[in-house]
Design a protein around this motif. Sequence first.
Motif, mmCIF file in Angstrom:
data_model
loop_
_atom_site.group_PDB
_atom_site.id
_atom_site.type_symbol
_atom_site.label_atom_id
_atom_site.label_comp_id
_atom_site.label_asym_id
_atom_site.label_seq_id
_atom_site.Cartn_x
_atom_site.Cartn_y
_atom_site.Cartn_z
ATOM 1 N N THR A 1 0.842 -1.194 0.000
ATOM 2 C CA THR A 1 0.000 0.000 0.000
ATOM 3 C C THR A 1 0.874 1.240 0.000
ATOM 4 N N THR A 2 0.229 2.382 -0.180
ATOM 5 C CA THR A 2 0.953 3.659 -0.128
ATOM 6 C C THR A 2 1.230 4.095 1.304
ATOM 7 N N LEU A 3 0.698 3.361 2.290
ATOM 8 C CA LEU A 3 0.792 3.773 3.689
ATOM 9 C C LEU A 3 1.935 3.122 4.438
ATOM 10 N N SER A 4 2.713 2.274 3.775
ATOM 11 C CA SER A 4 3.788 1.578 4.467
ATOM 12 C C SER A 4 5.033 1.556 3.594
ATOM 13 N N PRO A 5 6.219 1.505 4.222
ATOM 14 C CA PRO A 5 7.456 1.457 3.434
ATOM 15 C C PRO A 5 7.731 0.058 2.897
ATOM 16 N N ALA A 6 8.570 -0.004 1.889
ATOM 17 C CA ALA A 6 8.961 -1.289 1.304
ATOM 18 C C ALA A 6 9.935 -2.011 2.241
ATOM 19 N N ARG A 7 10.149 -3.300 1.972
ATOM 20 C CA ARG A 7 11.039 -4.117 2.788
ATOM 21 C C ARG A 7 12.233 -4.589 1.953
ATOM 22 N N ASP A 8 13.375 -4.769 2.630
ATOM 23 C CA ASP A 8 14.510 -5.381 1.963
ATOM 24 C C ASP A 8 15.169 -6.384 2.905
ATOM 25 N N PHE A 9 16.000 -7.272 2.320
ATOM 26 C CA PHE A 9 16.621 -8.369 3.064
ATOM 27 C C PHE A 9 18.068 -8.516 2.602
#
Length: 839
Positions: A264-272
Amino acid sequence: MMAVTSACKEDKIGMDNGKYVRYTPEQVEALERVYHECPKPSSLRRQQLIRECPILCNIEPKQIKVWFQNRRCREKQRKEASRLQGVNRKLSAMNKLLMEENDRLQKQVSQLVYENGYFRQQTQNAKIATTDTSCESVVTSGQNHLTPQHPPRDASPSGLLSIAEETLTEFLSKATGTAVEWVQMPGMKPGPDSIGIIAISHGCTGVAARACGLVGLEPNRVAEILKDRPSWYRDCRAVDVLNVLSTGNGGTIELLYLQLYAPTTLSPARDFWLLRYTSVLDDGSHVVCERSLNNTQNGPSMPPVQHFVRAERLPSGYLIRPCEGGGSIIHIVDHMDLEPWSVPEVLRPLYESSTLLAQRTTMAALRQLRQISQEVSQPTITGWGRRPAALRALSQRLSKGFNEAVNGFTDEGWSMIESDGIDDVTLLVNSSPGKMMSANPYANGFPSISNAVLCAKASMLLQNVPPSVLLRFLREHRSEWADSGIDAYAAAAVKADPCGFPGSRGGIFCGQVILPLAHTIEHEEFMEVIKIENFGHYRDDMIIPGDIFLLQLCSGVDENAIGTCAELIFAPIDTSFSDDAPLLPSGFRIIPLDSGTDASSPNRTLDLTSALEVGPTGNRNGGDYSGRGGNGKSVMTLAFQFAFEIHLQENVAAMARQYVRSIIASVQRVALALSPTRFGPHAGLLAPPGTPEARTLARWIYLSYRCSLGADLLKPVNEGSESILKTLWHHSEAVMCCSLKELPVFTFANQAGLDMLETTLVALQDITLEKILDDHGRKTVCSELPQIMQQGFACLQGGICLSSMGRPVSYERAVAWKVLNDEETAHCICFMFINWSFV
């Protein structure tokens, strides 16, 4: 019939008047050639065959007919035997899988029994310890609660091998052991035709999901597909392999950097930052396992990346075992800690739901393998001359393009446009070369001169509306949300670009036609092409009519699926679009914020009857589609992309804001109408209250029918308006009312009427009587209208009409009568279609 000594023999035997005739190899070869061209030749073709093949001249036409009959019978038997063998292999493998699962569950039960006894003993010891107040007892008991501190891991080559072996052991203990307490995912029942055995974690760190299934691909091929995560995992933005090390046992260790899109536009992306270990076990099984490298030393590391939250992948991966008779048995485990603290509290269920992880990640991998397996075994050409692999690639591009629009990363060229003071809609612009359109996607004859792309996006919270129901409405009733009313403004601002806005009417709109495009994944996702007819394009202050086509991807429309994410993504295309044609995806994504059971009935998809029927507490079907007695919530994210000329940015930005805000308002209105709890969970209203207008109209319909026809429309009921409305709503025949206008439109229909018209109460008022009737029906109504107005009623012959979706509906007969209000003046005309059915 002809006797055959062996199915393998090619010297076939014919029979004529009780005498057997043996075919020569040459004769069999000639007959086989014809059979492959035409398995069921006509009498003329058989006679022609005898004339053309001298070696068959001594064979009677009747014998040749019998030969072809037996040949078709043997072919059918071979196919059936092959099918049964395949089913038997599948059932045997599934049985083996279920036996292993049963064994694992028994081990888990034994472990739980042991732990229960251990905790019971500890409880008794704790009671004894509380009576001992000595300092020694206090110190000793306190030491039991100390948490051991793990030193940083050694990331040198030898240290990485040690981590890899440890990861393998932990992964296998989750895949086939009892390291995680697995529970069957709600709504997923194992069986020979199911996608597999799906389980989610119970009471472990983070979120975890597991899948076991059968695929018709060899283990090494399965491993290649799964390691190519961007090809199947639609939430995956990028995977970079930064280092590769070989191990002494023939395996490989890879250091990966993985980025995932935000949903969504309300949360940041994730990385690993990951270690991936690929190896082959002693029994021939392939293993691909992974874990995060968050606490290492003496080796490479990945610093934090702007706009990404570093998440953790606990030991996870794929165990791929060769299956007897071909194919593979695969175990998939996904175990993550997605750092839910980094998002608003209302969105944390998105990162704390093992069900959502199972659906969007674990099951996605299994579906990809099953689809590729099916494509390999049954290569076919599908809609628009595309092979399934090409359509699968298109669906992947649509999803990725939508994810790019939702996230809007700066390294892809997106920059934010200053807000107008209201932050409900976010605008981004991208003028990088990769986003420039090289061709007009609408293919209406005008060259595209757009050199930038604008994205308008927003997210909103929805309450008490099943995502599948809302999505189906958005798909089937486009005019409900696409009628923005800004066509004139759009024409003035962007008339140099005839592309217009996705989904807008563009001035002229005569309806949409859904064209078949066969592309289905496990009956849960499908692609289609929508043709919007007589779409008006503006050019030089003129309206030039034409048709536009949208490639559309739809998923999550199954109301029985648990906690499913529903998506409707579309992009304008050319009728002869190529596989690498530019796409600007727009659309909607609806994600439930809980994983409860959808209590809606599959037959109630688009009826909007929450306005007419609620339960004793004000809730229809219990008033909660989550099935847990609480309020069902979901988050909708919408993003629309527009191609435009960069010098028109200010005007286009203003229009985009207005356009998206109008869509949000439409969606909110539709969601309110579709909500089973429209009147609130504590309204305390009697069932069904409806509205005062609906109750009054129902009473008028009932009394007018009795007055005009001298009979009761409904079974004897209490003449209270609420009781009449309830009985009328559930009447078995389709009852609907039309206004007394020059062009009559529908103003009311009961449940059967809405089902017949395939519409909703909201969309009903856009349907005219003339639109659903055929020529014969229109002539009949016109001729009977004076009688209806004078006599009060008329009986009409049966015929054919059309639903709002264009499907023909037959009805045995119809009754029309004039509905009078309390002042005895005509209010409307009511129709009752008797014994209707779809043709």
